[in-house]
Write an enzyme that holds these catalytic residues in place. Structure first.
Site, PDB file in Angstrom:
ATOM      1  NE  ARG A   1      -6.906  15.241   1.656  1.00  0.00           N
ATOM      2  CZ  ARG A   1      -7.131  13.871   1.554  1.00  0.00           C
ATOM      3  NH1 ARG A   1      -8.192  13.425   0.683  1.00  0.00           N
ATOM      4  NH2 ARG A   1      -6.236  12.819   2.115  1.00  0.00           N
TER       5      ARG A   1
ATOM      6  CG  HIS B   1     -12.655   5.863   5.189  1.00  0.00           C
ATOM      7  ND1 HIS B   1     -12.263   4.640   5.294  1.00  0.00           N
ATOM      8  CD2 HIS B   1     -11.391   6.803   5.324  1.00  0.00           C
ATOM      9  CE1 HIS B   1     -10.744   4.617   5.490  1.00  0.00           C
ATOM     10  NE2 HIS B   1     -10.399   5.854   5.433  1.00  0.00           N
TER      11      HIS B   1
ATOM     12  NE  ARG C   1      -5.587   2.236  -0.711  1.00  0.00           N
ATOM     13  CZ  ARG C   1      -5.450   3.527  -0.171  1.00  0.00           C
ATOM     14  NH1 ARG C   1      -4.534   3.825   0.745  1.00  0.00           N
ATOM     15  NH2 ARG C   1      -6.105   4.357  -0.124  1.00  0.00           N
TER      16      ARG C   1
ATOM     17  CG  ASN D   1      -1.778   1.038   1.213  1.00  0.00           C
ATOM     18  OD1 ASN D   1      -1.764   2.217   0.567  1.00  0.00           O
ATOM     19  ND2 ASN D   1      -2.717   1.235   2.274  1.00  0.00           N
TER      20      ASN D   1
ATOM     21  CG  ASN E   1      -9.095   5.027  17.173  1.00  0.00           C
ATOM     22  OD1 ASN E   1      -8.881   3.908  17.800  1.00  0.00           O
ATOM     23  ND2 ASN E   1      -8.575   5.015  15.705  1.00  0.00           N
TER      24      ASN E   1
ATOM     25  CD  GLU F   1      -7.802   1.307   3.173  1.00  0.00           C
ATOM     26  OE1 GLU F   1      -7.157   1.300   4.304  1.00  0.00           O
ATOM     27  OE2 GLU F   1      -8.195   2.393   2.781  1.00  0.00           O
TER      28      GLU F   1
ATOM     29  CG  ASP G   1      -3.871  14.051  15.340  1.00  0.00           C
ATOM     30  OD1 ASP G   1      -5.093  13.554  15.861  1.00  0.00           O
ATOM     31  OD2 ASP G   1      -3.079  13.170  15.149  1.00  0.00           O
ATOM     32  CG  MET G   2     -10.992  14.196  15.745  1.00  0.00           C
ATOM     33  SD  MET G   2     -11.760  15.880  15.739  1.00  0.00           S
ATOM     34  CE  MET G   2     -12.681  15.511  13.998  1.00  0.00           C
TER      35      MET G   2
ATOM     36  CG  HIS H   1     -11.641   6.790   1.636  1.00  0.00           C
ATOM     37  ND1 HIS H   1     -12.305   7.613   1.833  1.00  0.00           N
ATOM     38  CD2 HIS H   1     -10.311   6.782   1.798  1.00  0.00           C
ATOM     39  CE1 HIS H   1     -11.339   8.505   2.288  1.00  0.00           C
ATOM     40  NE2 HIS H   1     -10.096   7.841   2.425  1.00  0.00           N
TER      41      HIS H   1
HETATM   42  P1  ADP Z   1      -5.320   7.587   6.775  1.00  0.00           P
HETATM   43  O1  ADP Z   1      -6.581   8.400   6.046  1.00  0.00           O
HETATM   44  O2  ADP Z   1      -3.974   8.280   6.564  1.00  0.00           O
HETATM   45  O3  ADP Z   1      -5.251   6.115   6.311  1.00  0.00           O
HETATM   46  P2  ADP Z   1      -6.433   7.085   9.207  1.00  0.00           P
HETATM   47  O4  ADP Z   1      -7.425   6.448   8.855  1.00  0.00           O
HETATM   48  O5  ADP Z   1      -5.149   6.291  10.118  1.00  0.00           O
HETATM   49  O6  ADP Z   1      -5.362   7.849   8.159  1.00  0.00           O
HETATM   50  O7  ADP Z   1      -6.538   8.230  10.438  1.00  0.00           O
HETATM   51  C1  ADP Z   1      -5.526   9.269  10.808  1.00  0.00           C
HETATM   52  C2  ADP Z   1      -6.340  10.000  11.894  1.00  0.00           C
HETATM   53  O8  ADP Z   1      -7.261   9.545  12.864  1.00  0.00           O
HETATM   54  C3  ADP Z   1      -5.423  11.083  12.714  1.00  0.00           C
HETATM   55  O9  ADP Z   1      -5.048  12.237  11.700  1.00  0.00           O
HETATM   56  C4  ADP Z   1      -6.244  11.387  13.622  1.00  0.00           C
HETATM   57  O10 ADP Z   1      -6.985  12.577  13.672  1.00  0.00           O
HETATM   58  C5  ADP Z   1      -7.409  10.291  13.853  1.00  0.00           C
HETATM   59  N1  ADP Z   1      -7.125   9.427  14.905  1.00  0.00           N
HETATM   60  C6  ADP Z   1      -6.547   8.474  15.439  1.00  0.00           C
HETATM   61  N2  ADP Z   1      -6.538   8.296  16.688  1.00  0.00           N
HETATM   62  C7  ADP Z   1      -7.562   8.769  17.124  1.00  0.00           C
HETATM   63  C8  ADP Z   1      -8.249   9.026  18.202  1.00  0.00           C
HETATM   64  N3  ADP Z   1      -8.165   8.149  19.524  1.00  0.00           N
HETATM   65  N4  ADP Z   1      -9.180  10.074  18.643  1.00  0.00           N
HETATM   66  C9  ADP Z   1      -9.451  11.142  17.561  1.00  0.00           C
HETATM   67  N5  ADP Z   1      -8.620  10.893  16.473  1.00  0.00           N
HETATM   68  C10 ADP Z   1      -7.926   9.855  16.082  1.00  0.00           C
END
Ligand code: ADP
Length: 411
Positions: free
Chosen positions: A246, A213, A98, A15, A339, A388, A288-289, A187
């Site tokens: 974005r 997603h 992928r 990937n 999460n 995936e 980052d959330m 996705h």
């Molecule tokens: P990608 O789209 O690059 O595959 P992921 O699906 O791994 O990314 O998602 C990454 C995002 O998930 C991180 O930027 C973060 O914002 C969020 N994230 C991961 N763990 C948590 C958590 N415990 N609480 C909130 N957000 C989370």
């Protein structure tokens, strides 16, 4: 023949991200993951991790800059692994990739041939960070393990079934016809996995699913009886929901305004909308959330970023429910979807009229895969850890088995 009687089929799944390469090695008949890991070189030195079930993770700093070098490194570390892996390559049956963009050409996974490679390369303009990276990995595998058949599974393929009225933008017909500008959706490998897993969890065959997603990139897809009906990402992965950095959908008039009044060109707009917007742009803090949720109680900009994010998820769930004529299950997946209990809680606020009611305690305690709604509700709410890589391994197995039975039929 039972699954246990089958000869093993070892499939390496790759990937390629913009500056990362993840891998998983599967025994595809039993769907057992033997090893997984990845190399990330967004920051230098690059870091590699390799996880083998039952052993401590192997972590290393490595010196490399490209997908080709990363693939070579992964193959090398397999050979040097502390356990015996099926990577003395006569035992590796196939490599699956992928691939983000398959355009209109690829409606399902395919064996990689020189023509397929050319088509993947030809779509580079639509996925400049991803398709060339996949191609580089494919070529490195050809060089190092020439005997391994390679297959590509596409993120866009799941959406090729979308009806034309959902796919075509209301723009001059020449853009659609001559430039092939339409909604592709992304996705798809994650959506395909979650749709199948949701059906297992719901214990029913046909269902109207809304799959959210929510990762760094985010999209929501309406699925009816296994088929894509609509999706929020479009011609590019910039469309639809608000994301980490974005913008998602904005009034296209803003683009013209900035071109005319601020002299912004395509590159600067591209950068601002892809890398300086979303959660980061609104909060001024982070994309980052986790950081947003932590800062929310004391930082009004972080709170606003969270509220816009949840509002857009909720709004899009509503529009997908309308498109489906109701919803049997809402599924959350991706890093945030899996999460973040606060995001799920806020996104479901007010959706009781669709039969979607979140169970606060179950949501807070949730460990995927699990239910965070009510089993007797009209609309169920599930959280599913997306896979995936497993979707790619399944596709590879299916194609290998088809090829084997075609060969028997010809003999
Ligand atoms: P990608 O789209 O690059 O595959 P992921 O699906 O791994 O990314 O998602 C990454 C995002 O998930 C991180 O930027 C973060 O914002 C969020 N994230 C991961 N763990 C948590 C958590 N415990 N609480 C909130 N957000 C989370």
């Amino acid at each position: 023949m039972t699954e246990a009687d089958r000869a093993p089929m070892h499939v390496l799944v790759c990937n390629a991200g913009s500056s990362s390469l993840k891998f998983s090695l599967f025994e595809a008949c039993s769907e057992t993951q033997l090893v997984d890991g990845g190399i990330d070189w967004q920051a230098q030195p690059a870091r590699m991790v390799m996880r083998v079930a039952g052993l401590p993770d192997v972590r290393a700093e490595v010196s490399l800059q490209s997908h080709g070098e990363a693939m070579a490194r992964i193959i090398h570390s397999f050979s040097a692994s502390p356990i015996e892996l099926p990577t003395h390559f006569e035992k590796l049956h196939a490599v699956g990739h992928r691939v983000v963009h398959g355009g209109d050409k690829f409606t399902c996974a395919v064996r990689i041939t020189p023509e397929v490679k050319q088509a993947i390369g030809g779509l580079a303009e639509l996925a400049p960070l991803h398709n060339p990276a996949s191609l580089e990995v494919i070529e490195k595998v050809e060089e190092v393990i020439p005997q391994a058949p390679q297959f590509a599974a596409f993120d866009t393929a799941f959406h090729t079934s979308m009806p034309e009225y959902a796919k075509v933008y209301p723009v001059p017909r020449s853009w659609t016809r001559d430039l092939n500008i339409h909604r592709f959706g992304f996705h798809g490998l994650s959506i395909a996995y979650c749709a199948r897993r949701a059906i297992e969890m719901l214990g029913k065959k046909n269902a109207r699913l809304i799959i959210a997603h929510l990762g760094n990139g985010a999209s929501i897809t309406a699925v009816c009886n296994g088929t894509c009906i609509d999706t929020s990402m479009g011609f590019t992965p910039l469309d639809g929901l608000m994301m980490g950095t974005r913008s998602g959908t904005i009034d296209p008039g803003i683009i013209m305004f900035l071109q005319r009044h601020r002299g912004m060109d395509a590159d600067s707009l591209d950068h601002a909308l892809n890398f300086e917007s979303g959660l980061l742009g609104v909060s001024g803090l982070s994309g980052d959330m986790r950081a947003i949720v932590e800062a929310m109680p004391t930082n009004p900009d972080a709170k606003l970023a969270f509220d816009i994010y949840a509002h857009r998820v909720r709004q899009t769930i509503g529009s997908m429910a309308a498109v489906l004529g109701g919803v049997d299950a809402l599924i959350f997946t991706g890093g945030i979807g899996e999460n973040s209990a606060p995001v799920r809680q806020a996104a479901c606020k007010g959706l009781d009229f669709l039969g979607l009611q979140i169970d606060r305690a179950a949501n807070e305690a949730c460990k995927p895969d699990s239910e965070v709604g009510y089993a007797d509700a009209r609309g169920r709410i599930l959280v599913i850890a997306t896979r995936e890589d497993l979707t790619v391994a399944r596709e590879v197995r299916k194609l290998m088995e088809q090829e084997a039975s075609n060969a028997v039929a010809r003999a």
